[in-house]
Structure formats: structure tokens, C-alpha cells
Design a protein around this motif. Structure first.
Motif, PDB file in Angstrom:
ATOM      1  N   VAL A  78       0.766  -1.068   0.096  1.00  0.00           N
ATOM      2  CA  VAL A  78       0.059   0.012   0.083  1.00  0.00           C
ATOM      3  C   VAL A  78       0.674   1.484   0.043  1.00  0.00           C
ATOM      4  O   VAL A  78       0.464   2.358  -0.600  1.00  0.00           O
ATOM      5  CB  VAL A  78      -0.893  -0.151   1.240  1.00  0.00           C
ATOM      6  CG1 VAL A  78      -1.805   1.142   1.534  1.00  0.00           C
ATOM      7  CG2 VAL A  78      -1.958  -1.056   0.806  1.00  0.00           C
ATOM      8  N   LEU A  79       2.187   1.234   0.592  1.00  0.00           N
ATOM      9  CA  LEU A  79       3.036   2.394   0.680  1.00  0.00           C
ATOM     10  C   LEU A  79       3.419   2.894  -0.708  1.00  0.00           C
ATOM     11  O   LEU A  79       3.826   3.871  -1.024  1.00  0.00           O
ATOM     12  CB  LEU A  79       4.034   2.241   1.694  1.00  0.00           C
ATOM     13  CG  LEU A  79       3.847   1.709   2.999  1.00  0.00           C
ATOM     14  CD1 LEU A  79       4.947   1.439   3.835  1.00  0.00           C
ATOM     15  CD2 LEU A  79       3.105   3.132   3.831  1.00  0.00           C
ATOM     16  N   THR A  84       3.503   4.274  -7.734  1.00  0.00           N
ATOM     17  CA  THR A  84       3.317   3.645  -9.116  1.00  0.00           C
ATOM     18  C   THR A  84       2.331   4.389  -9.636  1.00  0.00           C
ATOM     19  O   THR A  84       2.542   4.153 -11.070  1.00  0.00           O
ATOM     20  CB  THR A  84       2.801   2.361  -8.524  1.00  0.00           C
ATOM     21  OG1 THR A  84       1.588   2.208  -8.057  1.00  0.00           O
ATOM     22  CG2 THR A  84       3.952   1.434  -7.708  1.00  0.00           C
ATOM     23  N   LEU A  85       1.523   4.909  -9.261  1.00  0.00           N
ATOM     24  CA  LEU A  85       0.342   5.841  -9.720  1.00  0.00           C
ATOM     25  C   LEU A  85       0.930   7.384 -10.399  1.00  0.00           C
ATOM     26  O   LEU A  85       0.710   7.763 -11.447  1.00  0.00           O
ATOM     27  CB  LEU A  85      -0.883   6.240  -9.082  1.00  0.00           C
ATOM     28  CG  LEU A  85      -1.651   4.932  -8.569  1.00  0.00           C
ATOM     29  CD1 LEU A  85      -2.699   5.323  -7.640  1.00  0.00           C
ATOM     30  CD2 LEU A  85      -2.338   4.264  -9.686  1.00  0.00           C
ATOM     31  N   LYS A  86       1.812   7.770  -9.616  1.00  0.00           N
ATOM     32  CA  LYS A  86       2.563   9.243 -10.040  1.00  0.00           C
ATOM     33  C   LYS A  86       3.596   8.880 -11.151  1.00  0.00           C
ATOM     34  O   LYS A  86       3.774   9.955 -11.947  1.00  0.00           O
ATOM     35  CB  LYS A  86       3.273   9.821  -8.689  1.00  0.00           C
ATOM     36  CG  LYS A  86       3.875  10.864  -8.942  1.00  0.00           C
ATOM     37  CD  LYS A  86       4.477  11.542  -7.774  1.00  0.00           C
ATOM     38  CE  LYS A  86       5.040  12.904  -7.702  1.00  0.00           C
ATOM     39  NZ  LYS A  86       5.602  13.224  -6.362  1.00  0.00           N
ATOM     40  N   TYR A  87       4.071   7.685 -11.196  1.00  0.00           N
ATOM     41  CA  TYR A  87       5.207   7.679 -12.184  1.00  0.00           C
ATOM     42  C   TYR A  87       4.820   6.236 -13.190  1.00  0.00           C
ATOM     43  O   TYR A  87       5.314   5.160 -13.181  1.00  0.00           O
ATOM     44  CB  TYR A  87       6.527   7.436 -11.870  1.00  0.00           C
ATOM     45  CG  TYR A  87       6.831   8.496 -10.850  1.00  0.00           C
ATOM     46  CD1 TYR A  87       7.546   9.731 -11.461  1.00  0.00           C
ATOM     47  CD2 TYR A  87       6.897   8.502  -9.479  1.00  0.00           C
ATOM     48  CE1 TYR A  87       7.877  10.729 -10.882  1.00  0.00           C
ATOM     49  CE2 TYR A  87       7.396   9.480  -8.771  1.00  0.00           C
ATOM     50  CZ  TYR A  87       7.727  10.660  -9.364  1.00  0.00           C
ATOM     51  OH  TYR A  87       8.161  11.913  -8.701  1.00  0.00           O
ATOM     52  N   PRO A  88       3.807   6.568 -13.865  1.00  0.00           N
ATOM     53  CA  PRO A  88       3.064   5.250 -14.838  1.00  0.00           C
ATOM     54  C   PRO A  88       4.105   4.789 -15.620  1.00  0.00           C
ATOM     55  O   PRO A  88       4.265   3.946 -16.430  1.00  0.00           O
ATOM     56  CB  PRO A  88       1.939   5.764 -15.419  1.00  0.00           C
ATOM     57  CG  PRO A  88       1.995   7.269 -15.304  1.00  0.00           C
ATOM     58  CD  PRO A  88       2.655   7.599 -14.228  1.00  0.00           C
ATOM     59  N   GLN A  89       5.003   5.872 -16.098  1.00  0.00           N
ATOM     60  CA  GLN A  89       6.006   5.354 -17.246  1.00  0.00           C
ATOM     61  C   GLN A  89       7.075   4.575 -16.835  1.00  0.00           C
ATOM     62  O   GLN A  89       7.775   3.848 -17.864  1.00  0.00           O
ATOM     63  CB  GLN A  89       6.709   6.802 -17.718  1.00  0.00           C
ATOM     64  CG  GLN A  89       7.731   7.353 -16.867  1.00  0.00           C
ATOM     65  CD  GLN A  89       7.236   8.150 -15.682  1.00  0.00           C
ATOM     66  OE1 GLN A  89       5.990   8.025 -15.387  1.00  0.00           O
ATOM     67  NE2 GLN A  89       8.136   9.015 -15.023  1.00  0.00           N
ATOM     68  N   GLU A  91       8.346   0.947 -15.526  1.00  0.00           N
ATOM     69  CA  GLU A  91       8.132  -0.536 -15.411  1.00  0.00           C
ATOM     70  C   GLU A  91       8.283  -1.030 -13.957  1.00  0.00           C
ATOM     71  O   GLU A  91       9.214  -1.314 -13.545  1.00  0.00           O
ATOM     72  CB  GLU A  91       9.008  -1.297 -16.270  1.00  0.00           C
ATOM     73  CG  GLU A  91       8.837  -0.852 -17.732  1.00  0.00           C
ATOM     74  CD  GLU A  91       9.856  -1.728 -18.552  1.00  0.00           C
ATOM     75  OE1 GLU A  91       9.774  -2.963 -18.456  1.00  0.00           O
ATOM     76  OE2 GLU A  91      10.368  -1.325 -19.545  1.00  0.00           O
ATOM     77  N   TRP A  92       7.205  -1.157 -13.126  1.00  0.00           N
ATOM     78  CA  TRP A  92       7.199  -1.399 -11.915  1.00  0.00           C
ATOM     79  C   TRP A  92       7.055  -2.915 -11.706  1.00  0.00           C
ATOM     80  O   TRP A  92       6.235  -3.729 -12.361  1.00  0.00           O
ATOM     81  CB  TRP A  92       5.853  -0.760 -11.041  1.00  0.00           C
ATOM     82  CG  TRP A  92       6.309   0.572 -11.001  1.00  0.00           C
ATOM     83  CD1 TRP A  92       5.499   1.525 -11.457  1.00  0.00           C
ATOM     84  CD2 TRP A  92       6.805   1.314  -9.773  1.00  0.00           C
ATOM     85  NE1 TRP A  92       5.768   2.955 -11.253  1.00  0.00           N
ATOM     86  CE2 TRP A  92       6.705   2.780 -10.111  1.00  0.00           C
ATOM     87  CE3 TRP A  92       7.588   0.952  -8.620  1.00  0.00           C
ATOM     88  CZ2 TRP A  92       7.390   3.722  -9.318  1.00  0.00           C
ATOM     89  CZ3 TRP A  92       8.177   2.004  -8.051  1.00  0.00           C
ATOM     90  CH2 TRP A  92       8.078   3.284  -8.116  1.00  0.00           C
ATOM     91  N   VAL A 114      -0.801  -8.929  -3.485  1.00  0.00           N
ATOM     92  CA  VAL A 114      -0.100  -7.661  -4.001  1.00  0.00           C
ATOM     93  C   VAL A 114      -0.710  -7.189  -5.186  1.00  0.00           C
ATOM     94  O   VAL A 114      -0.713  -5.749  -5.212  1.00  0.00           O
ATOM     95  CB  VAL A 114       1.395  -8.188  -4.073  1.00  0.00           C
ATOM     96  CG1 VAL A 114       2.102  -7.289  -4.727  1.00  0.00           C
ATOM     97  CG2 VAL A 114       2.193  -8.749  -2.818  1.00  0.00           C
ATOM     98  N   LEU A 115      -0.952  -7.776  -6.056  1.00  0.00           N
ATOM     99  CA  LEU A 115      -1.259  -7.293  -7.395  1.00  0.00           C
ATOM    100  C   LEU A 115      -2.779  -6.571  -7.334  1.00  0.00           C
ATOM    101  O   LEU A 115      -3.330  -5.786  -8.098  1.00  0.00           O
ATOM    102  CB  LEU A 115      -1.432  -8.473  -8.545  1.00  0.00           C
ATOM    103  CG  LEU A 115       0.114  -8.724  -9.024  1.00  0.00           C
ATOM    104  CD1 LEU A 115      -0.069  -9.678 -10.194  1.00  0.00           C
ATOM    105  CD2 LEU A 115       1.039  -7.656  -9.333  1.00  0.00           C
ATOM    106  N   ASP A 116      -3.491  -6.876  -6.356  1.00  0.00           N
ATOM    107  CA  ASP A 116      -4.836  -6.321  -5.819  1.00  0.00           C
ATOM    108  C   ASP A 116      -4.525  -4.992  -5.570  1.00  0.00           C
ATOM    109  O   ASP A 116      -5.334  -4.149  -5.759  1.00  0.00           O
ATOM    110  CB  ASP A 116      -5.701  -7.226  -4.877  1.00  0.00           C
ATOM    111  CG  ASP A 116      -6.931  -6.456  -4.662  1.00  0.00           C
ATOM    112  OD1 ASP A 116      -7.817  -6.371  -5.668  1.00  0.00           O
ATOM    113  OD2 ASP A 116      -7.219  -6.043  -3.468  1.00  0.00           O
ATOM    114  N   VAL A 117      -3.458  -4.785  -4.699  1.00  0.00           N
ATOM    115  CA  VAL A 117      -2.992  -3.499  -4.577  1.00  0.00           C
ATOM    116  C   VAL A 117      -2.225  -2.575  -5.442  1.00  0.00           C
ATOM    117  O   VAL A 117      -2.681  -1.336  -5.681  1.00  0.00           O
ATOM    118  CB  VAL A 117      -2.035  -3.654  -3.161  1.00  0.00           C
ATOM    119  CG1 VAL A 117      -1.641  -2.115  -2.617  1.00  0.00           C
ATOM    120  CG2 VAL A 117      -2.761  -4.086  -1.922  1.00  0.00           C
ATOM    121  N   LEU A 118      -1.385  -3.440  -6.285  1.00  0.00           N
ATOM    122  CA  LEU A 118      -0.790  -2.654  -7.249  1.00  0.00           C
ATOM    123  C   LEU A 118      -0.934  -3.351  -8.495  1.00  0.00           C
ATOM    124  O   LEU A 118      -0.094  -3.949  -9.165  1.00  0.00           O
ATOM    125  CB  LEU A 118       0.918  -2.814  -6.746  1.00  0.00           C
ATOM    126  CG  LEU A 118       1.235  -2.061  -5.563  1.00  0.00           C
ATOM    127  CD1 LEU A 118       2.616  -2.488  -5.316  1.00  0.00           C
ATOM    128  CD2 LEU A 118       1.180  -0.834  -5.672  1.00  0.00           C
TER     129      LEU A 118
END
Length: 321
Positions: A78-79, A84-89, A91-92, A114-118
């Protein structure tokens, strides 16, 4: 393949890493094991040099993960959502449990949590050697690993110092890796592989030159040859003087100095320093190995007026560990 640096302790030397970050390289780091790494990660992202970021959400020294850890791992995930939303460019890539022994059922459950959050990240499954291999993206650690049967996969030297390994052979063996991460113990704030200092008390931060020298290992070494029983360590052990992380020759020959030449011209001299623990003799370079390699590439090694071999001082040569 994308090259990368695996820096678990990044949050403790973020400014140093930022100054030396190679363009186009991926980052791999722990979320909170050494402290909160978000600010250091964001600074590297802002440099626009790093296109791929892997975050490891949890580490346990005994590798004993269970479903009881999943709640804490989710909180850690969650942290990272705002970044990840601020920098969608970027590759997370997100690893829930580092070097785990989870069953396939639990590993799959953790991935889903994890993927449910990210949801915009790729999940990294990082099992121990005998762990779950049926859950890509797989990540393997250590210089002795072989490519997993299932693709894609990431590789990290984590647990094997890249500067003491046969990097040339490993790069060839793992040439199909999606990301190839270099690691040395200083990236975990350890002086050497033998350093047992508890994590909170570690203070050995990598220098800009040390980071640059590790990144230089992505280059080709070239054809080199030294006599039998000659060892050239591209990085001497951590010391408190100017010899630290500079090349050292450990050889059976005792003389005043070794001379490095390129096209008949002297590049540098490596003066005699003393005996090694096994009775051989030490000669230290006055420059970092990668700096000599950048300027001259492969150089000749001369002793007592005779050419004895060739070397690329950015790469360990003679024996590996």
C-alpha cells in the motif's frame, strides 16, 4: 536484457547512488528492511535514468515465510501505490517475499494480494533454489544459478559479489534474463562477504567510484591471459587508505613493481606492497580498474623488463569465488 543494480540498502546512500546512476539501468531495492526507501527511489526516478524499478516488500533472515506474513506484506505494498500511480512510465516490478520457501498455493495467494493493491505492476516470484518455479516472473540469486526452465526471469548476484565472480561467463550463461542485476556486499552496507555486523550497525556505504566500477562490468572484458597462479583482483578488500577497491595483483613473483603498458607506452606502475596470506606477493594499482579500462582497455603486464601477460583491470582474473 536490461542491466540493473541491486541495492537493498539504497535508502542509506541514496544521494551517492543518484550521482552515479547509469542511464537506462534498472533498480532493485528493499522497501523497508534498511529503512523507508521511497524517497531514494523517487529521486532516482526523477533523474529519468531509470526505466524499471523492482521493490522487494519483505525480507526475513531465516527465509521462513507463511500466510501469517501476508497482512504485513500487503501494508507494505500500500505504501508504494502513490508512487506507482505518480510515475506510470516506470516499469514497476514488485516482489512480495524475498527468497521464500512458500508452497505454490501460498505463493499464488501472495501474488494476488500484492497485485490487488498494485495492479499496474509485474509480480516477481523470488523463491529459494528449491522453491516454487511455476509462478513467473521468476528471480534467481547467486553466481552459480542456471537459467530457469520457465521464462521470463530476472537475475541478481545477490549473495555473490559480482566483482569476485566470473562475470564474463555468467553474462553468457544468463543472457536471456529480462533484468540482470549486479550486486556487491557494500550495497548491503557490508565491508565484505564475511562482514557479520548487524544490519542496524552497518556503515560501509558504497562510493561513487565503486558503483561506477560495478556498472562497468556490463562491458565486454575481451581476451586476456596471465601466468598460472597469478591473481588480479579488480577490487581489493575495503581498507582505510587509498588501496580500497583498486586492483591488486597477487602473484608468486617478488620484484620492485609491475608495470602496465599500452602500445609500448607505460600506463601505470603497481609498486610492491608485501606478502599475501598464502605467501604470494601483492602489487597495488594507483587507479581504479574501470578507470584504466575506460582509458586503455586491455593492457600488458610487465615485470623485470619482460611482458608476462595481459589484463583488463575492471575484471577479476585468475580465480573466482
Amino acid at each position: 536484457m536490461m542491466w540493473g543494480l541491486d541495492m537493498p540498502g539504497l535508502c542509506r546512500y541514496g544521494k551517492i547512488a543518484l550521482r552515479s546512476w547509469p542511464t537506462g539501468w534498472a533498480l532493485n531495492t528493499f522497501s523497508g528492511t534498511f529503512g523507508d526507501s521511497r524517497a531514494a527511489v523517487e529521486a532516482i526516478i526523477k533523474s529519468e535514468k531509470c526505466p524499471r524499478v523492482e521493490i522487494k516488500l519483505m525480507w526475513k533472515d531465516n527465509h521462513s515465510f507463511s500466510s501469517q506474513d501476508f497482512s504485513a506484506i500487503k501494508k507494505e505494498a500500500v505504501l508504494w501505490k502513490p508512487l506507482t500511480l505518480k510515475y506510470p512510465q516506470i516499469e514497476w516490478q514488485i516482489c512480495g517475499a524475498t527468497e521464500h520457501n512458500l508452497s505454490l498455493k501460498d505463493a499464488q495467494a501472495l501474488k494476488e494480494i500484492v497485485l490487488d493493491v498494485l495492479p499496474n505492476a509485474a509480480y516477481v516470484n523470488n523463491p529459494m533454489k528449491q522453491g516454487v518455479n511455476d509462478l513467473p516472473l521468476i528471480e534467481r540469486h547467486g553466481a552459480d544459478v542456471t537459467p530457469p526452465k520457465r521464462m521470463p526471469y530476472n537475475f541478481s548476484f545477490d549473495g555473490s559479489s559480482a566483482v569476485d565472480s566470473d562475470v564474463t561467463a555468467i553474462k553468457d550463461r544468463l543472457k536471456d534474463a529480462e533484468t540482470f542485476f549486479f550486486w556487491i556486499p557494500q550495497f548491503n552496507l557490508k565491508k565484505s562477504m564475511a562482514d557479520t555486523t548487524p544490519r542496524p550497525q552497518r556503515t560501509c556505504k558504497p562510493t561513487v567510484e565503486l558503483i561506477e566500477s560495478v556498472a562497468y562490468l556490463a562491458n565486454d572484458r575481451g581476451a586476456v591471459k596471465l601466468p598460472p597462479n597469478w591473481l588480479m583482483k579488480s577490487h581489493a578488500e575495503e581498507t582505510t587508505d587509498a588501496r580500497s577497491n583498486k586492483p591488486v595483483f597477487i602473484v608468486p613473483l617478488k620484484t620492485k613493481q609491475l608495470t602496465l603498458k599500452k602500445d609500448g607506452k607505460e600506463v601505470a606502475t603497481c609498486p610492491y606492497f608485501g606478502t599475501y596470506v598464502d605467501g604470494r606477493h601483492r602489487y597495488y594499482s594507483p587507479m581504479y580498474g574501470y578507470q584504466i579500462s575506460e582509458l586503455y582497455g586491455i593492457v600488458e603486464v610487465w615485470a623485470d623488463g619482460k611482458k608476462v601477460g595481459t589484463c583488463n583491470l575492471a575484471f577479476r582474473q585468475g580465480s573466482f569465488r
